[in-house]
Design a protein around this motif. Structure first.
Motif, PDB file in Angstrom:
ATOM      1  N   LYS B 226       1.001  -1.354   0.109  1.00 47.54           N
ATOM      2  CA  LYS B 226      -0.127   0.379   0.208  1.00 47.54           C
ATOM      3  C   LYS B 226       0.748   1.366   0.405  1.00 47.54           C
ATOM      4  O   LYS B 226       0.418   2.090  -0.596  1.00 47.54           O
ATOM      5  N   LYS B 227       1.836   1.319   0.729  1.00 45.44           N
ATOM      6  CA  LYS B 227       2.710   2.766   1.001  1.00 45.44           C
ATOM      7  C   LYS B 227       3.025   2.615  -0.532  1.00 45.44           C
ATOM      8  O   LYS B 227       3.808   3.688  -1.353  1.00 45.44           O
ATOM      9  N   ILE B 228       3.687   1.263  -1.899  1.00 47.85           N
ATOM     10  CA  ILE B 228       4.253   1.626  -2.324  1.00 47.85           C
ATOM     11  C   ILE B 228       3.206   2.362  -3.154  1.00 47.85           C
ATOM     12  O   ILE B 228       3.424   2.736  -4.348  1.00 47.85           O
ATOM     13  N   THR B 229       1.939   1.405  -3.177  1.00 48.92           N
ATOM     14  CA  THR B 229       0.892   2.440  -4.550  1.00 48.92           C
ATOM     15  C   THR B 229       0.730   3.849  -4.191  1.00 48.92           C
ATOM     16  O   THR B 229       0.464   4.537  -5.110  1.00 48.92           O
ATOM     17  N   ASP B 230       0.228   4.092  -2.721  1.00 45.49           N
ATOM     18  CA  ASP B 230       0.232   5.275  -2.470  1.00 45.49           C
ATOM     19  C   ASP B 230       1.175   6.229  -2.941  1.00 45.49           C
ATOM     20  O   ASP B 230       1.221   7.748  -3.417  1.00 45.49           O
ATOM     21  N   ALA B 231       2.711   5.643  -2.736  1.00 48.91           N
ATOM     22  CA  ALA B 231       4.196   6.553  -3.234  1.00 48.91           C
ATOM     23  C   ALA B 231       4.172   7.111  -4.311  1.00 48.91           C
ATOM     24  O   ALA B 231       4.342   8.032  -5.273  1.00 48.91           O
ATOM     25  N   ALA B 232       3.738   5.847  -5.729  1.00 42.43           N
ATOM     26  CA  ALA B 232       3.743   5.732  -7.131  1.00 42.43           C
ATOM     27  C   ALA B 232       2.652   6.841  -7.136  1.00 42.43           C
ATOM     28  O   ALA B 232       2.782   8.093  -7.665  1.00 42.43           O
ATOM     29  N   HIS B 233       1.448   6.601  -7.089  1.00 49.34           N
ATOM     30  CA  HIS B 233       0.052   8.167  -7.599  1.00 49.34           C
ATOM     31  C   HIS B 233      -0.206   9.147  -6.844  1.00 49.34           C
ATOM     32  O   HIS B 233       0.017   9.390  -7.453  1.00 49.34           O
ATOM     33  N   LYS B 234       1.267   9.797  -5.920  1.00 50.43           N
ATOM     34  CA  LYS B 234       1.799  10.677  -5.543  1.00 50.43           C
ATOM     35  C   LYS B 234       2.703  11.157  -5.951  1.00 50.43           C
ATOM     36  O   LYS B 234       2.251  12.756  -6.670  1.00 50.43           O
ATOM     37  N   VAL B 235       3.219  10.495  -7.388  1.00 50.24           N
ATOM     38  CA  VAL B 235       4.364  11.031  -8.547  1.00 50.24           C
ATOM     39  C   VAL B 235       4.027  10.916  -9.547  1.00 50.24           C
ATOM     40  O   VAL B 235       4.089  11.447 -10.592  1.00 50.24           O
ATOM     41  N   GLY B 236       2.316  10.557  -9.938  1.00 50.91           N
ATOM     42  CA  GLY B 236       1.319  10.585 -10.847  1.00 50.91           C
ATOM     43  C   GLY B 236       1.798   9.129 -12.044  1.00 50.91           C
ATOM     44  O   GLY B 236       1.285   9.491 -13.175  1.00 50.91           O
ATOM     45  N   ALA B 237       2.576   8.736 -11.340  1.00 51.42           N
ATOM     46  CA  ALA B 237       3.216   6.910 -12.032  1.00 51.42           C
ATOM     47  C   ALA B 237       1.635   6.048 -11.415  1.00 51.42           C
ATOM     48  O   ALA B 237       0.620   6.453 -10.853  1.00 51.42           O
ATOM     49  N   LEU B 238       1.440   5.614 -12.615  1.00 47.87           N
ATOM     50  CA  LEU B 238       0.394   4.029 -12.362  1.00 47.87           C
ATOM     51  C   LEU B 238       0.854   2.652 -12.070  1.00 47.87           C
ATOM     52  O   LEU B 238       2.068   2.657 -11.994  1.00 47.87           O
ATOM     53  N   MET B 239       0.007   1.969 -11.374  1.00 46.44           N
ATOM     54  CA  MET B 239       0.802   0.608 -10.932  1.00 46.44           C
ATOM     55  C   MET B 239       0.240  -0.141 -11.848  1.00 46.44           C
ATOM     56  O   MET B 239      -0.950  -0.410 -11.571  1.00 46.44           O
ATOM     57  N   TYR B 240       1.192  -1.206 -12.188  1.00 45.92           N
ATOM     58  CA  TYR B 240       0.683  -2.092 -13.169  1.00 45.92           C
ATOM     59  C   TYR B 240       0.456  -3.139 -12.456  1.00 45.92           C
ATOM     60  O   TYR B 240       2.150  -3.383 -11.827  1.00 45.92           O
ATOM     61  N   TYR B 241       0.008  -4.254 -12.452  1.00 42.73           N
ATOM     62  CA  TYR B 241      -0.141  -5.712 -11.505  1.00 42.73           C
ATOM     63  C   TYR B 241       0.111  -6.578 -12.379  1.00 42.73           C
ATOM     64  O   TYR B 241      -0.646  -6.870 -13.510  1.00 42.73           O
ATOM     65  N   ASP B 242       0.933  -7.662 -12.702  1.00 46.01           N
ATOM     66  CA  ASP B 242       2.026  -7.972 -13.160  1.00 46.01           C
ATOM     67  C   ASP B 242       0.410 -10.157 -12.640  1.00 46.01           C
ATOM     68  O   ASP B 242       0.841 -10.192 -11.064  1.00 46.01           O
ATOM     69  N   GLY B 243      -0.655 -10.277 -13.075  1.00 44.77           N
ATOM     70  CA  GLY B 243      -1.307 -11.400 -12.658  1.00 44.77           C
ATOM     71  C   GLY B 243      -1.146 -12.721 -12.659  1.00 44.77           C
ATOM     72  O   GLY B 243      -1.881 -13.797 -12.545  1.00 44.77           O
ATOM     73  N   ALA B 244       0.440 -13.065 -13.198  1.00 46.45           N
ATOM     74  CA  ALA B 244       0.710 -14.565 -13.404  1.00 46.45           C
ATOM     75  C   ALA B 244       0.390 -15.286 -11.660  1.00 46.45           C
ATOM     76  O   ALA B 244      -0.611 -16.015 -12.120  1.00 46.45           O
ATOM     77  N   ASN B 245       0.487 -14.754 -10.861  1.00 40.82           N
ATOM     78  CA  ASN B 245       0.350 -15.047  -9.255  1.00 40.82           C
ATOM     79  C   ASN B 245      -0.900 -15.253  -8.590  1.00 40.82           C
ATOM     80  O   ASN B 245      -1.077 -15.290  -7.800  1.00 40.82           O
ATOM     81  N   LEU B 246      -1.533 -14.776  -9.714  1.00 39.62           N
ATOM     82  CA  LEU B 246      -3.346 -14.629  -8.670  1.00 39.62           C
ATOM     83  C   LEU B 246      -3.443 -15.776  -8.381  1.00 39.62           C
ATOM     84  O   LEU B 246      -4.681 -15.586  -7.712  1.00 39.62           O
TER      85      LEU B 246
END
Lengths: 445, 482
Positions: B226-246
């Motif tokens: 959650k820290k990672i996704t929040d930090a990324a969004h703060k700088v306007g980056a999007l989070m990509y999830y590789d679902g190979a391990n769903l």
């Protein structure tokens, strides 16, 4: 329904061995605050219930029409032996053949597939498969850009409009210059291609037969490409190569195509098969898996995935493509199909399709309000011009059980009074007559 | 085994066509004709069937072998899915049919399958919209990164980089590069997850996206996610999830709830469709609401009257990433699979997949090194480093396993573990199978102590022994041309 062979006793023993009391303890690494907020799905159902539901859905599709729709995807016959072979779980439940000693079946089949594609196109090598004809063409363009270090691509207007749309989509974030040249009298416009062909051009992309079904000989364009240091990429319809001049004979450097016609069901658009063939000289820049023949320590022949240093799992961001899973089982379908149809059968089916299409042309051009362009020869598909809106005519024929063809206005604004008609070996003389009579009726009653 | 070409003799036929029933003779101008016929083999149907049946016997496959190939989720593929995908009502449906008369009325059943599957995938992952068009995992990644690029372009953002942890699948950096981004690799920390400090250092306003697999290829769920996704969004980056391990987390945690913006799934891993010896797969992509307008065309929409239609009028769409609607036949199988398992079935699949992996890990720790030894989910990475000191490497253990009738785990991946063996048993294996595997590994560990030299000759029971890969690359015998 569940496919889990762990009993309650097994579970208890396993938890004990791990040293926990409940399976949920295994998920303790996931903070509580992040747990699933909703998982609103139906209860699992039985095979009987699901089968009934799926059959109901299947019945909502109209698959009993006599079809003359093509557009690069054709209603060809699939021999029963093709289905029988790909239904063997030794093939369909295996993974990508990373362990060659435990995968010689898949690997030898891919090698034989590569051999058949090479023989079909006249090229020296083929890869193990790509997703479909459109992505194969995009990969070919990227390959040409890598080889030449140039970034201009010339695309003929006779290349499938679907492929051209895909090309633009994939390259929208890259700086590649595209030029589209028109089709004149059904064929590639030499003077326009020559006008744009220069020392910045990576490749010229052509299709044979083109989207309108017209046949061409691109040898002269190949020569002009090579004089400028550009590559010729040809997209081809594999069954037409039973009779038509091969891309290799024309001088193409990279050949791609949609392999659906080689024993793969239409299946509402996929899974299909993208194929790619090229020369040995260019193979190290080729995307995708490729199988090579080698030997073991005892001197026995065997097969392995080779030239892997081009690929993503080794080269990561420097790979020739990001492709990993491809369409291996569809390639196996194509291989079994090519083996069954054989050398003479391939020529026969190509001629059979052509003869029936020519008969359809003759029947249709005899109808008032139908114009058949005869400026260039065609293979098994051709465009006709109607005196009334093709969409309306197609609608009328569907109510008579005939899918008469595809309205070209869908992809070409200036061709909204045209439709494309494809004829395969499955269509009978009677069905073609029915098409002609129904079309005449629809135009004049 | 001899090639099919060796059986070819002039005059043998594997197919018969109907007699020409039209009064037309085919004439082709010489300049349009091929000079010689294509040298496809001339063989009979019985020979073709025997050849390929015998070839099939040279494969390991899920129906007959334990196949704990890490990150590949080689679970059992229910037979009913094969049967239903080959129904005439789907198999013979032309992809252009929906465009023939207004509104796709010829293909309502197929469009309903796509629409229903998209809705199910949204609920399973917590995303707002899905496209089923991508035809494999890597194709899904490329679609996802192109969506991210379109999003930034539309916002006028100038972005240059994609951040990827060093444990990521090779397709991640390859995808980012092909989509036009520069890749920055972020190292893992001592717990096997992306190093938070290094990540923050690399996270600038020029970062377009962060690509993560969660749980990662070590089977570890990143506690800082959650820290990672929040930090990324703060700088306007999007989070990509590789679902190979769903397969590890169904019903436990959803990428959408974690703050991921774009995800791909591998229907041929998590949702029980067969891998086909290297495809066809299917890699649907899910997005958050604000990215929906960029999804590829066409979109399946449900009309007010309950019928389904295709919508091509999406001005911000990235366009055509596939010829039509994706690998429909594969999607149909996954749809059937989800209906069969239902809510409890999917949750149980993940739970038992994780239970099986942890059981193996606990038992195998006695014989193999396990470098990141905590909280593994559906898979874990063991290391053959201890045996390697005696000259027995991961590849040698893999080949010894083949002789025991077991398909080896993924070896030498992830790259951050030496002599890695990535082991993913899946939920469709019995305790008996796992116990046999443990016994075999114990036996091999002992053998590595006592007679390390014998490993060089494995496998011995297969139709070929170890093959000369250097010769293959040097000879480049890629096709039999005559």
């Amino acid at each position: 329904m569940s496919y889990i062979p762990i009993s309650d006793d097994d579970r208890a023993e396993m938890l004990k061995a791990i040293g926990i009391r409940d399976v949920d303890e295994l998920f303790k690494g996931i903070p509580e605050s992040l747990r699933t907020s909703s998982f609103d799905l139906a209860e699992g159902r039985s095979e009987i219930e699901v089968e009934r539901h799926i059959k109901d859905l299947a019945d909502k599709n109209s698959t009993d029409l006599v079809t003359f729709v093509g557009g690069g995807f054709y209603d060809h016959h699939i021999p029963a032996a093709v289905d029988a072979i790909v239904s063997r779980s030794e093939f369909y439940t295996a993974y990508t053949p990373y362990q060659p000693e435990a995968s010689q079946g898949t690997l030898q089949a891919i090698y034989e597939y590569q051999s058949c594609i090479a023989r079909l196109t006249g090229m020296e090598v083929s890869n193990a498969s790509l997703y479909d004809g459109g992505t194969a063409l995009y990969e070919a363009a990227m390959m040409a850009i890598r080889i030449t270090g140039r970034n201009k691509i010339i695309m003929d207007g006779g290349v499938s409009p679907i492929y051209r749309k895909m090309m633009y989509c994939y390259t929208s974030n890259l700086s590649i210059e595209f030029v589209e040249t028109p089709v004149v009298h059904g064929q590639s416009d030499r003077s326009e291609i020559e006008k744009f062909l220069d020392d910045k051009t990576a490749a010229v992309i052509l299709q044979n037969p083109n989207f309108f079904g017209a046949i061409d000989d691109h040898s002269d364009i190949a020569e002009r490409c090579h004089a400028k240091g550009a590559l010729l990429i040809e997209s081809v319809y594999p069954l037409s190569l039973g009779v038509l001049k091969t891309p290799s004979e024309m001088g193409a450097d990279i050949v791609t195509g949609e392999g659906q016609s080689l024993g793969i069901p239409l299946s509402f658009g996929g899974p299909y098969l993208g194929f790619m063939a090229t020369t040995k000289k260019l193979v190290r820049k080729m995307p995708g898996r490729v199988v090579g023949k080698t030997q073991d320590a005892e001197g026995r022949d065997g097969f392995v995935l080779t030239l892997q240093t081009r690929e993503q799992h080794i080269r990561r961001e420097k790979a020739t493509s990001n492709i990993c899973s491809n369409e291996a089982l569809c390639a196996l379908r194509a291989l079994v199909y090519m083996c069954l149809i054989g050398k003479d059968g391939l020529k026969e089916i190509a001629e059979l399709c052509m003869a029936k299409a020519e008969y359809a042309k003759q029947r249709l051009e005899a109808i008032k309000g139908v114009e058949v362009k005869r400026t260039s020869p065609t293979f098994n598909e051709f465009a006709i011009r109607l005196s009334k809106d093709p969409n309306e005519i197609i609608g009328k024929l569907i109510s008579k059980g005939i899918a008469a063809g595809f309205p070209l206005g869908r992809y070409y604004e200036d061709l909204d009074d045209y439709m494309l008609i494809a004829v395969t070996e499955k269509r009978t003389k009677r069905e073609i007559s029915m098409l002609a009579e129904s079309l005449e009726d629809a135009l004049w009653s | 085994m001899e090639l099919i070409f060796s059986k070819s003799k002039q005059g043998k036929r594997g197919i018969k066509f109907p007699r020409v029933d039209v009064p037309v003779e085919v004439k082709i101008e010489p300049k349009y004709k091929r000079e010689k016929l294509a040298e496809l083999p001339s063989v009979s149907e019985p020979e073709v069937v025997r050849h390929f049946t015998n070839l099939s016997k040279k494969n390991f496959d899920v129906d007959s072998h334990f196949y704990p190939l890490g990150s590949c989720t080689m679970k059992y593929n229910p037979k009913i899915t094969e049967k239903l995908a080959s129904l005439e009502g789907f198999a013979s449906l032309h992809p252009l049919d929906p465009q023939l008369i207004m509104g796709g009325m010829l293909t309502q059943g197929a469009l309903e399958v796509i629409s229903n599957l998209e809705a199910l995938l949204c609920e399973i992952t917590g995303m707002d919209a899905f496209t089923t068009q991508p035809m494999a995992g890597a194709h899904g990644e490329l679609t996802g990164i192109m969506l991210i690029a379109a999003y930034h372009r539309n916002k006028g953002n100038k972005k240059k980089y994609v951040l990827i942890p060093d444990s990521g699948h090779g397709t991640n950096p390859a995808t980012a590069a092909i989509a036009g981004y520069e890749v920055k690799t972020v190292p893992s920390d001592e717990n096997g997850v992306m190093d938070l400090n290094e990540f923050k250092e690399a996270l600038t306003s020029e970062v377009a996206a962060v690509m993560l697999t969660c749980p990662n290829t070590l089977g570890i769920f990143n506690p800082h996610i959650k820290k990672i996704t929040d930090a990324a969004h703060k700088v306007g980056a999007l989070m990509y999830y590789d679902g190979a391990n769903l397969n590890a987390i169904m019903g436990k945690v959803r990428p959408g709830d974690l703050g991921f913006d774009v995800i791909h799934l591998n229907l041929h891993k998590t949702f029980g469709t067969p891998h086909g010896g290297g495809g066809p797969g299917s890699g649907p992509v899910g997005v958050r609401e604000e990215l929906e307008e960029f999804l590829p065309v066409s979109r399946v929409v449900k009309r007010k009257d309950g019928t389904f239609a295709l919508d091509y009028e999406k001005p911000l769409s990235i366009g055509y990433i596939s010829q039509f609607y994706g690998n429909f036949g594969v999607m149909l199988k996954a749809y059937v699979y989800i209906l069969l398992l239902g809510k409890e079935g999917l949750i149980k699949a993940s739970e038992i997949a994780v239970l099986n992996a942890n059981y193996l890990k606990v038992k195998l720790k006695k014989y193999l090194d396990v470098p990141f030894d905590k909280n593994c989910l559906h898979e874990f990475v063991a290391s053959v480093s201890h045996q390697a000191e005696r000259g027995v490497r991961a590849i040698d253990v893999a080949k010894a396993l083949i002789d025991k009738g077991i398909h080896p785990p993924t070896v030498y991946f992830p790259l951050i573990v030496k002599e890695a063996m990535m082991i993913e048993p899946t939920e469709t294996e019995s305790k008996e199978t796992l116990d046999e595997f443990i016994e075999v590994m114990k036996e091999l560990a002992l053998l590595a102590e006592r007679e390390p030299d014998v490993f060089r000759d494995f496998p011995k029971t297969t139709c070929v022994s170890r093959l000369d890969e250097v010769k293959a690359a040097k000879d480049m015998d890629l096709a039999c041309l005559s």
